[in-house]
Design an enzyme around this catalytic site. Structure first.
Site, PDB file in Angstrom:
ATOM      1  N   HIS A 212     -10.025   1.151   1.246  1.00  0.00           N
ATOM      2  CA  HIS A 212      -9.731   0.004   2.103  1.00  0.00           C
ATOM      3  C   HIS A 212     -10.691  -0.104   3.292  1.00  0.00           C
ATOM      4  O   HIS A 212     -10.271  -0.487   4.387  1.00  0.00           O
ATOM      5  CB  HIS A 212      -8.286   0.089   2.601  1.00  0.00           C
ATOM      6  CG  HIS A 212      -7.655  -1.236   2.906  1.00  0.00           C
ATOM      7  ND1 HIS A 212      -8.080  -2.053   3.932  1.00  0.00           N
ATOM      8  CD2 HIS A 212      -6.627  -1.899   2.307  1.00  0.00           C
ATOM      9  CE1 HIS A 212      -7.335  -3.141   3.968  1.00  0.00           C
ATOM     10  NE2 HIS A 212      -6.442  -3.082   2.983  1.00  0.00           N
TER      11      HIS A 212
ATOM     12  N   HIS B  77       0.812  -1.221   0.000  1.00  0.00           N
ATOM     13  CA  HIS B  77       0.000   0.000   0.000  1.00  0.00           C
ATOM     14  C   HIS B  77       0.848   1.276   0.000  1.00  0.00           C
ATOM     15  O   HIS B  77       0.547   2.245   0.691  1.00  0.00           O
ATOM     16  CB  HIS B  77      -0.954   0.000   1.187  1.00  0.00           C
ATOM     17  CG  HIS B  77      -1.995  -1.080   1.131  1.00  0.00           C
ATOM     18  ND1 HIS B  77      -2.574  -1.482  -0.054  1.00  0.00           N
ATOM     19  CD2 HIS B  77      -2.548  -1.843   2.112  1.00  0.00           C
ATOM     20  CE1 HIS B  77      -3.458  -2.448   0.199  1.00  0.00           C
ATOM     21  NE2 HIS B  77      -3.453  -2.688   1.497  1.00  0.00           N
TER      22      HIS B  77
ATOM     23  N   GLU C 253     -11.516  -4.125  -2.357  1.00  0.00           N
ATOM     24  CA  GLU C 253     -10.617  -3.057  -2.777  1.00  0.00           C
ATOM     25  C   GLU C 253     -10.537  -3.015  -4.302  1.00  0.00           C
ATOM     26  O   GLU C 253      -9.942  -3.891  -4.920  1.00  0.00           O
ATOM     27  CB  GLU C 253      -9.233  -3.268  -2.172  1.00  0.00           C
ATOM     28  CG  GLU C 253      -9.223  -3.410  -0.659  1.00  0.00           C
ATOM     29  CD  GLU C 253      -7.974  -4.101  -0.156  1.00  0.00           C
ATOM     30  OE1 GLU C 253      -6.854  -3.640  -0.485  1.00  0.00           O
ATOM     31  OE2 GLU C 253      -8.103  -5.124   0.557  1.00  0.00           O
TER      32      GLU C 253
END
Length: 335
Positions: free
Chosen positions: A177, A106, A305
């Site tokens: 998320h 991420h 996601e």
């Protein structure tokens, strides 16, 4: 521009003294609370349904110490980059290895979900947030200007849009998320899930795609017909995989449906993105209370996601992750 102080409040302060704001939105039978920290969706409520629809915390300290990206906007490149490096135009770039000390997760330890964004526009049912990401940050090349917008539409829809502009070629791709839970059970395994994908990406022990694109047919990853999330779960079976919706970014398409028979609440998902990471939340374990007043345990919420495919910068067969200076990356998802 409509920035009424009635819609925002100070939520806390970062260690460097930066103020973190929370804004409250209402529209279409929904109420949402958004943080400038991580451009996080902190809370989401549906009129007539008492329980929160997402996992989150009531204070900034808990986000800083314990959040597994609850509600965050993650980037510069969402999901994973294998071995924390990639090659672009003949040059190798090394990115922050925050994923088990080996991979980039991420966007790195100080990715977009860990930074303070700025409020650019705020109204009763929308907020626009901006972030400047400098060249070299977390090892990524190019300066990027990033926007994130949350809008509550009249039809009970949470509309999320991202855009990225860069001054040089760079991998980029964001994802939302949130961990969704559609009832008050504290466990998503009884939720029915449908994902309109024929293929998925197998992964290695580090959750990095092997490069194969495999059919879901005949596997626990076949959600083309709705089934309970817990149907095929076991000690050796988890869900933290990318489902291949398309091989390119496209117009808004319906891609998934989640339903709780316990509450009667249904969540539908549409996106422009070629991938959908379904994570059933098996690692969730928080030592402090969440929005429900209780610590969250395994399977307390599920993530859907919408994204580019994981490790796309290292896989030429995957959809391109590169944003060039003459183009704008634009991503839209509707929950």
């Amino acid at each position: 521009m409509t920035q009424s102080n009635a819609h925002r409040e100070i939520f806390g302060q970062m260690e460097d003294g930066q103020s973190v704001y929370r804004v409250h939105l209402r529209g279409g039978g929904l109420q949402a609370s958004i943080l400038t920290y991580g451009a996080c969706l902190q809370d989401l409520r549906l009129d007539g349904h008492d329980a929160p629809l997402v996992l989150g915390y009531d204070n900034l300290e808990a986000y800083l110490a314990h959040s597994p990206y609850f509600g965050a906007t993650v980037g510069r490149f969402a999901n994973r980059i294998g071995n924390a490096q990639f090659e672009l135009n003949g040059k190798r770039y090394v990115t922050d290895a925050n994923g088990n000390g080996q991979h980039t997760l991420h966007g790195g330890a100080e990715g977009y979900g860990k930074r303070v964004w700025q409020i650019a526009d705020l109204g009763t049912s929308h907020v626009y947030l901006t972030l400047t990401d400098p060249d070299g940050s977390m090892g990524f090349p190019a300066n990027c200007e990033v926007t994130c917008s949350y809008t509550l539409k009249d039809d009970g829809c949470l509309h999320i849009a991202y855009s990225v502009r860069s001054d040089a070629p760079t991998p980029a791709g964001l994802a939302h998320h949130s961990y969704f839970i559609l009832d008050d059970s504290g466990d998503c395994r009884d939720h029915d899930l449908q994902i309109l994908a024929d293929t998925y990406l197998p992964v290695d022990d580090g959750l990095i795609p092997t490069g194969a694109i495999s059919p879901v047919e005949g596997t626990p990853f076949d959600f083309r017909t709705a089934k309970a999330i817990g149907s095929d779960l076991g000690e050796d079976m988890i869900y933290d995989h990318n489902f291949c919706l398309s091989d390119h970014r496209r117009g808004l398409q319906n891609v998934a449906v989640v339903h709780s028979a316990r509450s009667g609440v249904t969540l539908t998902l549409a996106t422009t993105e070629p991938g959908l990471q379904f994570y059933a939340g098996h690692k969730v374990s928080t030592p402090v209370p969440g929005l429900s007043g209780q610590p969250y345990g395994a399977y307390a919420g599920l993530c859907l996601e919408t994204q580019n495919w994981p490790d796309a910068p290292n896989n030429p067969k995957f959809p391109s992750a590169i944003v060039n200076p003459d183009e704008e990356l634009r991503q839209v998802s509707e929950y």
